[in-house]
Design an enzyme around this catalytic site. Sequence first.
Site, PDB file in Angstrom:
ATOM      1  N   LYS A 125       0.865  -1.184   0.000  1.00  0.00           N
ATOM      2  CA  LYS A 125       0.000   0.000   0.000  1.00  0.00           C
ATOM      3  C   LYS A 125       0.897   1.228   0.000  1.00  0.00           C
ATOM      4  O   LYS A 125       1.731   1.388   0.892  1.00  0.00           O
ATOM      5  CB  LYS A 125      -0.912  -0.022   1.229  1.00  0.00           C
ATOM      6  CG  LYS A 125      -1.944   1.098   1.230  1.00  0.00           C
ATOM      7  CD  LYS A 125      -3.022   0.860   2.264  1.00  0.00           C
ATOM      8  CE  LYS A 125      -3.994   2.034   2.339  1.00  0.00           C
ATOM      9  NZ  LYS A 125      -5.018   1.838   3.374  1.00  0.00           N
ATOM     10  N   GLY A 138      -0.902   7.779  -5.743  1.00  0.00           N
ATOM     11  CA  GLY A 138      -0.595   6.377  -5.485  1.00  0.00           C
ATOM     12  C   GLY A 138       0.321   6.130  -4.299  1.00  0.00           C
ATOM     13  O   GLY A 138       0.669   4.987  -3.995  1.00  0.00           O
ATOM     14  N   ARG A 195       0.479  -5.327   3.233  1.00  0.00           N
ATOM     15  CA  ARG A 195      -0.676  -5.943   3.877  1.00  0.00           C
ATOM     16  C   ARG A 195      -0.822  -7.373   3.381  1.00  0.00           C
ATOM     17  O   ARG A 195      -0.453  -7.681   2.248  1.00  0.00           O
ATOM     18  CB  ARG A 195      -1.975  -5.236   3.504  1.00  0.00           C
ATOM     19  CG  ARG A 195      -1.985  -3.761   3.596  1.00  0.00           C
ATOM     20  CD  ARG A 195      -3.404  -3.256   3.574  1.00  0.00           C
ATOM     21  NE  ARG A 195      -3.954  -3.122   2.240  1.00  0.00           N
ATOM     22  CZ  ARG A 195      -5.047  -2.396   1.983  1.00  0.00           C
ATOM     23  NH1 ARG A 195      -5.677  -1.799   2.968  1.00  0.00           N
ATOM     24  NH2 ARG A 195      -5.513  -2.301   0.761  1.00  0.00           N
ATOM     25  N   ASP A 272     -16.557  -0.007  -1.175  1.00  0.00           N
ATOM     26  CA  ASP A 272     -15.244  -0.453  -1.653  1.00  0.00           C
ATOM     27  C   ASP A 272     -14.313  -0.778  -0.481  1.00  0.00           C
ATOM     28  O   ASP A 272     -13.229  -1.316  -0.686  1.00  0.00           O
ATOM     29  CB  ASP A 272     -14.594   0.610  -2.550  1.00  0.00           C
ATOM     30  CG  ASP A 272     -14.468   1.950  -1.844  1.00  0.00           C
ATOM     31  OD1 ASP A 272     -15.485   2.471  -1.356  1.00  0.00           O
ATOM     32  OD2 ASP A 272     -13.346   2.479  -1.748  1.00  0.00           O
TER      33      ASP A 272
HETATM   34  P1  AMP Z   1     -10.325   4.936   0.428  1.00  0.00           P
HETATM   35  O1  AMP Z   1     -11.735   5.301   0.745  1.00  0.00           O
HETATM   36  O2  AMP Z   1      -9.287   5.689   1.179  1.00  0.00           O
HETATM   37  O3  AMP Z   1     -10.117   3.459   0.591  1.00  0.00           O
HETATM   38  O4  AMP Z   1     -10.014   5.279  -1.107  1.00  0.00           O
HETATM   39  C1  AMP Z   1     -10.976   5.420  -2.113  1.00  0.00           C
HETATM   40  C2  AMP Z   1     -10.335   5.296  -3.459  1.00  0.00           C
HETATM   41  O5  AMP Z   1      -9.315   6.275  -3.626  1.00  0.00           O
HETATM   42  C3  AMP Z   1      -9.676   3.959  -3.743  1.00  0.00           C
HETATM   43  O6  AMP Z   1      -9.856   3.672  -5.095  1.00  0.00           O
HETATM   44  C4  AMP Z   1      -8.227   4.243  -3.435  1.00  0.00           C
HETATM   45  O7  AMP Z   1      -7.365   3.369  -4.105  1.00  0.00           O
HETATM   46  C5  AMP Z   1      -8.078   5.665  -3.937  1.00  0.00           C
HETATM   47  N1  AMP Z   1      -6.984   6.384  -3.287  1.00  0.00           N
HETATM   48  C6  AMP Z   1      -6.898   6.791  -1.999  1.00  0.00           C
HETATM   49  N2  AMP Z   1      -5.737   7.428  -1.766  1.00  0.00           N
HETATM   50  C7  AMP Z   1      -5.048   7.421  -2.933  1.00  0.00           C
HETATM   51  C8  AMP Z   1      -3.772   7.919  -3.354  1.00  0.00           C
HETATM   52  N3  AMP Z   1      -2.955   8.551  -2.526  1.00  0.00           N
HETATM   53  N4  AMP Z   1      -3.414   7.703  -4.636  1.00  0.00           N
HETATM   54  C9  AMP Z   1      -4.216   7.056  -5.493  1.00  0.00           C
HETATM   55  N5  AMP Z   1      -5.415   6.595  -5.168  1.00  0.00           N
HETATM   56  C10 AMP Z   1      -5.840   6.757  -3.908  1.00  0.00           C
HETATM   57 MG    MG Z   2     -10.363   1.823   0.091  1.00  0.00          MG
END
Ligand code: AMP
Ligand code: MG
Length: 530
Positions: A125, A138, A195, A272
């Site tokens: 991650k 990312g 993870r 998700d």
């Molecule tokens: P989360 O609710 O934090 O699990 O994230 C929601 C979405 O945003 C998921 O598709 C994650 O992969 C994406 N996401 C969160 N933080 C980042 C990041 N720093 N770079 C790219 N994608 C992100």
């Molecule tokens: Mg998520």
Amino acid sequence: MSAIKFTLDNKFTNTFTADEIAENYPRQVMSAYSFVAPKKTAMPTLIASSELVAQQIGLTEEQVSSPEFLQLFSGNGLLENMQPFAMCYGGHQFGHWAGQLGDGRAINLAEIITPNNGHKTLQLKGAGPTPYSRTADGFAVLRSSVREFLCSEAMFHLGVATTRALSLSLTGDNVVRDMFYDGHAKAEPGAVVCRVSSSFIRFGSFQLPSSRKDLSLLTQLVDYVIERDFAHLGAPSTEVYLAWFNEVCNRTCKLVVDWMRVGFVHGVMNTDNMSIIGETIDYGPYGWIDNFDLNWTPNTTDANGKRYRFGVQAEIAQWNLFQLANAIFPLIKDVEPLEKALNNFSKNYQQQWQTMMAAKLGIELPVDAFTEGASSLERSLFIDLENLLMMIETDMTIFYRRLADLPDDKSFWLSHLKTCFYNENEITADYKSVLFNWLERYSQLRDNSNKHRSDISKAMNEVNPKYVLRNYLAQQAIELAEKQDYTLLKQLQKVLENPYDEQPEYDQFAEKRPDWAKNKAGCSMLSCSS
Ligand code: AMP
Ligand code: MG
């Protein structure tokens, strides 16, 4: 020392067709995943690792401290035949359908067969952009990675289903974040957590192909999950699909009951972020209950609607299961059994919650507790306790531990419980009378059992942790880690390995939240910025 070697299984990538575009740029992907390589890091350092997780995947201590381990689990080196990939999924965020989301900053390094013949996916991650990164980078910062590492390990030792964390490494690169979304972006140290789970498939993994009317991918995914992680249900068929959905409902129910037992608030229960195997997944702006408050949410993004507050996690889980039911409906084509499963969720939750509360309080539920029309002194005792704990600021964790050795002599009750109150001025005569009334009813029910008092308290202390990852402790560990001091992080990791045991040398970690932490960012509220 022997080189690190895994038996690769590559089941997911072998089963599903990959995204045919190989370049790494944000896009809509119609396949289940895309191959993508982690980004090389400037100068990685291993900060923490979990011995138990390492053992589980067949690594020795020596291997964990090897340069090869560091390179591999910070994304710098791959072993032979490893083909890293990011998964495609969608989801409802805060109640709204968000379309494609996907692993925006997670990359599966490998699916492996463990020494005891299980399967695990190793996922980095924060290892750089993927086709699912949308407008983000990312990467992950140290503070959120420390939180994920410590909390997932703590949850495991508390007996709550969760993804695990193998390692936490600094990348040596900076990541720019606007922590409060107020225009003050700054550079923060970047980090990667590895993870580990049997499955990283989420409710949203099914929702996306279903929303795209891709019945073939949807069916393939459901069959895959059943064969891989629900094999005891038998070969996929309509009946097995239903049995599977019922089991997902049951696992999710058990998960939320456990969260309520230990005082964990997930904070972003978007679909998700709901694991199909019923694990806690995606540690973001989660929080731990200090003073018991059913209305508390740790997530500043959720401060207005409080959709993900402590007390409604079961309702939200059911709402999420409803979305999953909608997604798999084309495979079942019958509303009734799905509705039945969802209704059962409420019933099961009620029963499991009462069973959990009874265990926390050390009382026995009558045999007919769940038959219709049964009067339930116990149930009203539980509900009244929630109200009591909310009347004045009362530390949840300390309260239950103190209750386990409540003196028989009433004149000692108040002094015995004093340590769990945040503000002694709040202990009014009115409050005292409600408290004593509850304690009297409680002791009567508890004494109905013919068990020995010491056995009752022992059993209570096995479900009521002494140590949880209090928000301010995690924040202190982060602030020190940002100064390259990892002592607190390691101490917390250690003490949280035995959360139900008295560990007098660590008593300071069982104390209630200090006043300075009440309204401090990171200690009482968190943004999604990570
Ligand atoms: P989360 O609710 O934090 O699990 O994230 C929601 C979405 O945003 C998921 O598709 C994650 O992969 C994406 N996401 C969160 N933080 C980042 C990041 N720093 N770079 C790219 N994608 C992100
Ligand atoms: Mg998520």
